[in-house]
Design an enzyme around this catalytic site. Sequence first.
Site, PDB file in Angstrom:
ATOM      1  N   CYS A 113       0.817  -1.209   0.000  1.00  0.00           N
ATOM      2  CA  CYS A 113       0.000   0.000   0.000  1.00  0.00           C
ATOM      3  C   CYS A 113       0.858   1.269   0.000  1.00  0.00           C
ATOM      4  O   CYS A 113       1.589   1.519  -0.944  1.00  0.00           O
ATOM      5  CB  CYS A 113      -0.972  -0.057   1.182  1.00  0.00           C
ATOM      6  N   HIS A 114       0.794   2.070   1.045  1.00  0.00           N
ATOM      7  CA  HIS A 114       1.573   3.295   1.157  1.00  0.00           C
ATOM      8  C   HIS A 114       2.954   3.056   1.783  1.00  0.00           C
ATOM      9  O   HIS A 114       3.735   3.989   1.926  1.00  0.00           O
ATOM     10  CB  HIS A 114       0.820   4.345   1.985  1.00  0.00           C
TER      11      HIS A 114
END
Length: 188
Positions: A113-114
């Site tokens: 994800c991030h």
Amino acid sequence: MATDTLNGLKVAILITDGFEQVEMTEPRRALDQAGAETQIVSPKDGEVKAWNFTEWGDRFPVDVPLNRARPEDYDALLLPGGVINPDTLRAIPAAVAFAKSFFDAGKPVASICHGPWTIIEASAARGRRLTSWPSLRTDLRNAGADWVDEEVVVDGNLVTSRKPDDIPAFNRAVITLYADARGGVRPA
């Protein structure tokens, strides 16, 4: 997943408040089931609070405060996402240095994800092929990475994934990478 595939492997999970809960708990469960020992490492003492999709989630105990964590005590690193968590970590020099040490030592790193924001800050994205949450595409390209929109990407000692829906494929790739990195038995 095969059990005992990662027996004796010690994995640091670098997080702070605001990590996406499922992006920590599901990979951690898979790693633990494969025989690894996982520890939450955090710049926070006591506990960290998860983000659960659209609201605050559960609290988890910190196993090792970052100021006492030694990268040489770990075989691999897991960098969960969520927006708040990696955005905070990348502004903490000690967290960036901790993550960078795994790349410098050639140890396996998994990020979802991030999470790649921390990889960018650790100067470990340039020349890498990876994926992430789509909004990081420009950040990663500006850092010299080859960003692709794929469920899971393995580039040397780095495995990345985009989002919670990718977790089953991410977990399989993480366990394979971690097993290969130590010369272990590959999962069936």
